[in-house]
Design a protein around this motif. Structure first.
Motif, PDB file in Angstrom:
ATOM      1  N   MET A 199      21.709  30.702  97.583  1.00  0.00           N
ATOM      2  CA  MET A 199      21.064  31.368  98.707  1.00  0.00           C
ATOM      3  C   MET A 199      21.372  30.668 100.028  1.00  0.00           C
ATOM      4  O   MET A 199      21.565  31.319 101.055  1.00  0.00           O
ATOM      5  N   TRP A 205      25.137  37.498  94.725  1.00  0.00           N
ATOM      6  CA  TRP A 205      24.852  37.138  93.344  1.00  0.00           C
ATOM      7  C   TRP A 205      26.027  37.418  92.407  1.00  0.00           C
ATOM      8  O   TRP A 205      26.227  36.721  91.419  1.00  0.00           O
ATOM      9  N   GLU A 235      14.059  29.798 102.151  1.00  0.00           N
ATOM     10  CA  GLU A 235      14.750  30.654 101.187  1.00  0.00           C
ATOM     11  C   GLU A 235      13.860  30.973  99.988  1.00  0.00           C
ATOM     12  O   GLU A 235      13.940  32.065  99.416  1.00  0.00           O
ATOM     13  N   THR A 236      13.007  30.031  99.618  1.00  0.00           N
ATOM     14  CA  THR A 236      12.082  30.272  98.511  1.00  0.00           C
ATOM     15  C   THR A 236      11.090  31.369  98.870  1.00  0.00           C
ATOM     16  O   THR A 236      10.782  32.240  98.048  1.00  0.00           O
ATOM     17  N   LEU A 239      12.923  34.592  98.534  1.00  0.00           N
ATOM     18  CA  LEU A 239      13.155  34.914  97.126  1.00  0.00           C
ATOM     19  C   LEU A 239      11.899  35.470  96.465  1.00  0.00           C
ATOM     20  O   LEU A 239      11.936  36.510  95.795  1.00  0.00           O
ATOM     21  N   TYR A 243      11.734  39.303  95.107  1.00  0.00           N
ATOM     22  CA  TYR A 243      11.893  39.529  93.668  1.00  0.00           C
ATOM     23  C   TYR A 243      10.629  39.307  92.838  1.00  0.00           C
ATOM     24  O   TYR A 243      10.600  39.662  91.661  1.00  0.00           O
ATOM     25  N   SER A 291      17.720  43.881  91.103  1.00  0.00           N
ATOM     26  CA  SER A 291      18.062  43.415  92.441  1.00  0.00           C
ATOM     27  C   SER A 291      19.146  44.280  93.044  1.00  0.00           C
ATOM     28  O   SER A 291      19.934  44.910  92.355  1.00  0.00           O
TER      29      SER A 291
END
Length: 303
Positions: A199, A205, A235-236, A239, A243, A291
Motif C-alpha cells: 500500500m 494488488w 494506510e491502515t 484499509l 475492506y 475488492s
C-alpha cells in the motif's frame, strides 16, 4: 477499593472451609496465600468493572469486603462464560495457516485451560503460558482477564487474515521464514507488514512490484521511523475503512502494531542488494476478497 486485612481474612477462612469440604480450616501457608490472592483478584475484577457494576450489585455507598468479593466473583464467572463462548465462535472458522505455535496454543491449549480453570479457588491463574505472541501487550493481565484478552486478540487477527485470498498468507509466511510452521512469531503482524509495504508503494494488488515501487519505499524509509509509522497508520485506516467496514477494534489493534511494522519494513529494506524484499515479492498473490483492483494512472515502465 481498599480493605483492611481483618476484613479479608474471614473471606479467606470461608474459602478454606469450602476447599477442605468444611472439615477443617487448616491449610498450608501456600494455599492460604493463594486463597488471599483469589479474594483480591475478584475484588479487583469489580474495580475494573467500574461504578456502574457496583450500582448493579445494589450498593450505593461503601461496600463491605465480603460484598465486593461476591460481586467480583460473579463477574469472574461471567467473564469465563463469555470467554468460552467467544472462543467457540472463533474456533468454528479458525485457520492456523500451518503455524504450530498458533495451533497448539489456541486449538490444543485453550481447551485445557477451560477444563482446568478454578473459578473459585484460583481465578488468578492462567494455567497456560500462552506461547503465541499477539500484537498487544497483555502482560499486565492475570487469570481469565489475560486469557479473555488473548482470545480477543486472536479473533481480531482472524478477521483480518480471513479477508484475503487462498494461500496468500501462507505464501507470505514462507517467504518471511522458510520454516514458518515452527516459528514463534505473530502471523498477523507479518502479513500486515506485507500489506502495508504494497500500500505504501501504491502497487495494485494484482500486479508485480517494479523499481518504481522500490524507490517509493526507499524514499519513505529515508524520512525516518516515526514518519514511516505515521504513514502506516494512515494506510491502515484506509484499509480498514475500505475492506472491513470501519471495524474499530481491528483498526485499534493494527494501528497499535504500526511501530513494529515500520521497524520490519526498515529492516528488510536494509537487506543486501540482490535479495528480494519479502514486503514486495510475497504480496504478488495478495488480493482482498470483494475488492476493486486499483489501476495505475500511468503506464508501468518495462524493467
Amino acid at each position: 477499593m481498599e480493605f483492611e486485612m481483618e476484613e479479608l481474612v474471614p473471606i479467606v477462612g470461608k474459602l478454606a472451609r469450602l476447599y477442605t469440604g468444611a472439615e477443617s480450616t487448616s491449610i498450608t501457608y501456600e494455599r492460604a496465600e493463594a486463597l488471599m490472592e483469589a479474594v483480591l483478584y475478584c475484588i479487583h475484577e469489580l474495580e475494573l468493572a467500574g461504578e456502574g457494576q457496583i450500582a448493579v450489585a445494589g450498593h450505593k455507598g461503601k461496600m463491605t469486603a465480603a460484598d465486593a468479593y461476591e460481586a467480583g466473583a460473579a463477574l469472574v464467572k461471567e467473564k469465563t462464560r463469555a470467554a468460552l463462548e467467544l472462543y467457540t465462535n472463533i474456533l468454528n472458522e479458525f485457520n492456523d495457516f500451518g503455524n504450530r505455535c498458533l495451533r497448539d496454543t489456541f486449538v490444543k491449549g485453550l481447551p485445557e485451560f477451560f477444563g482446568r480453570y478454578d473459578v473459585r479457588f484460583r481465578p488468578q491463574d492462567e494455567i497456560l503460558t500462552l506461547d503465541y505472541p499477539v500484537l498487544r501487550d497483555i502482560s499486565g493481565y492475570e487469570g481469565i482477564d489475560k486469557v479473555y484478552e488473548f482470545i480477543r486478540c486472536v479473533g481480531t487477527e482472524q478477521r483480518f487474515l480471513g479477508r484475503f485470498c487462498g494461500g496468500a498468507a501462507k505464501h507470505i509466511l514462507s517467504r518471511y521464514q522458510g520454516d514458518y510452521r515452527d516459528m514463534i512469531d505473530n502471523v498477523c503482524g507479518i502479513v500486515f507488514t506485507a500489506v502495508m509495504g504494497r500500500m505504501l508503494a501504491e502497487t495494485p494488488w494484482d500486479q508485480e512490484p517494479d523499481e518504481r515501487d522500490h524507490e517509493k519505499i526507499r524514499n519513505i524509509c529515508e524520512e525516518g521511523r516515526e514518519a514511516l509509522r505515521g504513514r502506516i497508520v494512515h494506510e491502515t485506516e484506509r484499509l480498514v475503512r475500505q475492506y472491513y467496514g470501519g471495524d474499530e477494534e481491528l483498526l485499534a489493534y493494527l494501528t497499535g502494531a504500526a511501530g513494529e511494522a515500520a521497524a520490519r519494513i526498515e529492516i528488510y529494506w536494509q537487506k543486501p542488494a540482490g535479495r528480494l524484499d519479502f514486503v514486495h515479492e510475497t504480496t504478488t498473490s495478495f488480493l482482498p476478497t470483494d475488492s476493486k483492483t486499483p489501476k495505475r494512472k500511468t503506464p508501468r515502465p518495462r524493467i
